[in-house]
Design a protein around this motif. Sequence first.
Motif, PDB file in Angstrom:
ATOM      1  N   UNK A 140       9.018   0.332 -14.540  1.00 55.48           N
ATOM      2  CA  UNK A 140       8.974   1.927 -15.293  1.00 55.48           C
ATOM      3  C   UNK A 140       7.475   1.889 -15.655  1.00 55.48           C
ATOM      4  N   UNK A 141       7.065   3.125 -15.382  1.00 53.69           N
ATOM      5  CA  UNK A 141       5.927   3.465 -15.910  1.00 53.69           C
ATOM      6  C   UNK A 141       6.003   4.666 -16.928  1.00 53.69           C
ATOM      7  N   UNK A 142       5.219   4.505 -18.052  1.00 54.78           N
ATOM      8  CA  UNK A 142       5.094   5.166 -19.203  1.00 54.78           C
ATOM      9  C   UNK A 142       3.623   5.489 -19.584  1.00 54.78           C
ATOM     10  N   UNK A 143       3.719   6.985 -19.543  1.00 55.35           N
ATOM     11  CA  UNK A 143       2.372   7.567 -19.746  1.00 55.35           C
ATOM     12  C   UNK A 143       2.778   8.538 -21.131  1.00 55.35           C
ATOM     13  N   UNK A 144       1.975   8.257 -22.317  1.00 52.29           N
ATOM     14  CA  UNK A 144       2.751   9.086 -23.425  1.00 52.29           C
ATOM     15  C   UNK A 144       1.378   9.659 -24.169  1.00 52.29           C
TER      16      UNK A 144
ATOM     17  N   UNK B 216       8.595   6.819  -4.312  1.00 49.77           N
ATOM     18  CA  UNK B 216       8.772   5.682  -4.715  1.00 49.77           C
ATOM     19  C   UNK B 216      10.295   5.218  -4.749  1.00 49.77           C
ATOM     20  N   UNK B 217      11.290   6.202  -4.612  1.00 50.22           N
ATOM     21  CA  UNK B 217      12.624   5.778  -4.859  1.00 50.22           C
ATOM     22  C   UNK B 217      13.059   5.912  -6.212  1.00 50.22           C
ATOM     23  N   UNK B 218      12.326   6.372  -6.930  1.00 45.47           N
ATOM     24  CA  UNK B 218      12.530   6.496  -8.663  1.00 45.47           C
ATOM     25  C   UNK B 218      12.739   7.842  -9.236  1.00 45.47           C
ATOM     26  N   UNK B 219      12.802   7.998 -10.383  1.00 43.53           N
ATOM     27  CA  UNK B 219      12.706   9.370 -10.953  1.00 43.53           C
ATOM     28  C   UNK B 219      11.788   9.362 -12.060  1.00 43.53           C
ATOM     29  N   UNK B 220      11.534  10.814 -12.475  1.00 38.75           N
ATOM     30  CA  UNK B 220      10.766  10.856 -13.638  1.00 38.75           C
ATOM     31  C   UNK B 220      11.702  11.246 -14.983  1.00 38.75           C
TER      32      UNK B 220
ATOM     33  N   UNK C  68       0.687  -1.227   0.055  1.00 38.02           N
ATOM     34  CA  UNK C  68       0.178  -0.146  -0.007  1.00 38.02           C
ATOM     35  C   UNK C  68       1.003   1.358   0.211  1.00 38.02           C
ATOM     36  N   UNK C  69       2.071   1.319   0.602  1.00 39.42           N
ATOM     37  CA  UNK C  69       2.868   2.467   0.628  1.00 39.42           C
ATOM     38  C   UNK C  69       3.432   2.779  -0.677  1.00 39.42           C
ATOM     39  N   UNK C  70       3.482   1.844  -1.473  1.00 36.96           N
ATOM     40  CA  UNK C  70       4.015   2.013  -3.004  1.00 36.96           C
ATOM     41  C   UNK C  70       2.825   2.271  -3.855  1.00 36.96           C
ATOM     42  N   UNK C  71       1.458   1.627  -3.570  1.00 38.22           N
ATOM     43  CA  UNK C  71       0.205   1.834  -4.380  1.00 38.22           C
ATOM     44  C   UNK C  71      -0.051   3.367  -4.405  1.00 38.22           C
ATOM     45  N   UNK C  72      -0.202   3.821  -3.395  1.00 35.10           N
ATOM     46  CA  UNK C  72      -0.686   5.287  -3.480  1.00 35.10           C
ATOM     47  C   UNK C  72       0.092   6.135  -4.025  1.00 35.10           C
ATOM     48  N   UNK C  73       1.417   6.367  -3.896  1.00 31.46           N
ATOM     49  CA  UNK C  73       2.228   7.499  -4.636  1.00 31.46           C
ATOM     50  C   UNK C  73       2.089   6.962  -6.038  1.00 31.46           C
ATOM     51  N   UNK C  74       2.243   5.570  -6.301  1.00 36.14           N
ATOM     52  CA  UNK C  74       2.202   5.129  -8.043  1.00 36.14           C
ATOM     53  C   UNK C  74       1.015   5.614  -8.336  1.00 36.14           C
ATOM     54  N   UNK C  75      -0.217   5.286  -7.998  1.00 35.24           N
ATOM     55  CA  UNK C  75      -1.511   5.878  -8.241  1.00 35.24           C
ATOM     56  C   UNK C  75      -1.761   7.335  -8.583  1.00 35.24           C
TER      57      UNK C  75
ATOM     58  N   UNK D  52       7.547  14.807  -9.577  1.00 38.54           N
ATOM     59  CA  UNK D  52       8.885  14.488  -8.764  1.00 38.54           C
ATOM     60  C   UNK D  52       8.567  14.032  -7.131  1.00 38.54           C
ATOM     61  N   UNK D  53       7.389  14.710  -6.540  1.00 31.84           N
ATOM     62  CA  UNK D  53       7.581  14.130  -5.205  1.00 31.84           C
ATOM     63  C   UNK D  53       7.080  12.823  -5.092  1.00 31.84           C
TER      64      UNK D  53
END
Length: 273
Positions: free
Chosen positions: A233-237, A269-273, A189-196, A263-264
């Motif tokens: 990796x999440x891709x939105x195009x 998520x410990x990732x980058x845009x 859940x801690x990953x799902x909320x910021x990813x969503x 960015x936040x």
Amino acid sequence: IATPLLMPALIWLASLIVAWVSVELLVNRHVRKLSTSFKSFASGDRRVGDIDVSGAPLEIREMASAYERMTEAVMRDEADLENTVHQKEVLLREVHHRVKINLQLIASIMNMQMRKAQSPEVKALIKGLQDRVMSLATVHRDLYQTTGLTDVHAGELLSSITRQIANMASAPGHRFDIRTHFADVHLTPDQAVPLALLLAEALTNAMKYASPAGSAAPLLEVQLTQAENGQAALLVANSVANAATFNLEDTVAGAGLGAQLLQAFALQLGGQV
């Protein structure tokens, strides 16, 4: 010479047979029965089975009795644990449900305030905040409905959010061609909320600037892929009529609210845009 030795040999052989039969009847068959039950229980089968050792020696009967008490304690503890987990899931679902309702109430209040605003700039600002509040409400609603709360299926959650955001943005004569592909990624859940929330923000932004490159409807592509190193990796195009005029680095460098949110969320998520 052989005759005097024949009788002792027969007696010795008969003694071995009697001893083997005695050990088989009194010990071995009971030990095999217990061993089979041990292996079955250890592999996850909670049916203890037939472990009647009434004819066995005292030590084996005590072992069987201790095994029965152990299996009963294990099954009782497992039932208590399952009940506790179920209660926590029910409470967590209720939390998500109540948060969703409260966010929808806030969005309704913002909508009332937006209708009273006179300035177009103020209306646009409130509308942007309202969209983000509704996106957050959508996330909590989907977390409430998705299967599994300690282990969230990313494809199920992100697919639902994509569909809801698209329905909110679509209007007669303003449709999108949306193509999605989500890998089988499991999230906490801690990953799902910021990813969503990241997806909702990115998708809303992509819809805002999407335009058809030809005669077809604007294209939106959403993908979640998993790499071999355990990352995803999440891709939105989106498609734009004139791609040469669009520069992602300039957009991010502009430090708008949307870029800051992306960015936040990525940082969480410990990732980058």
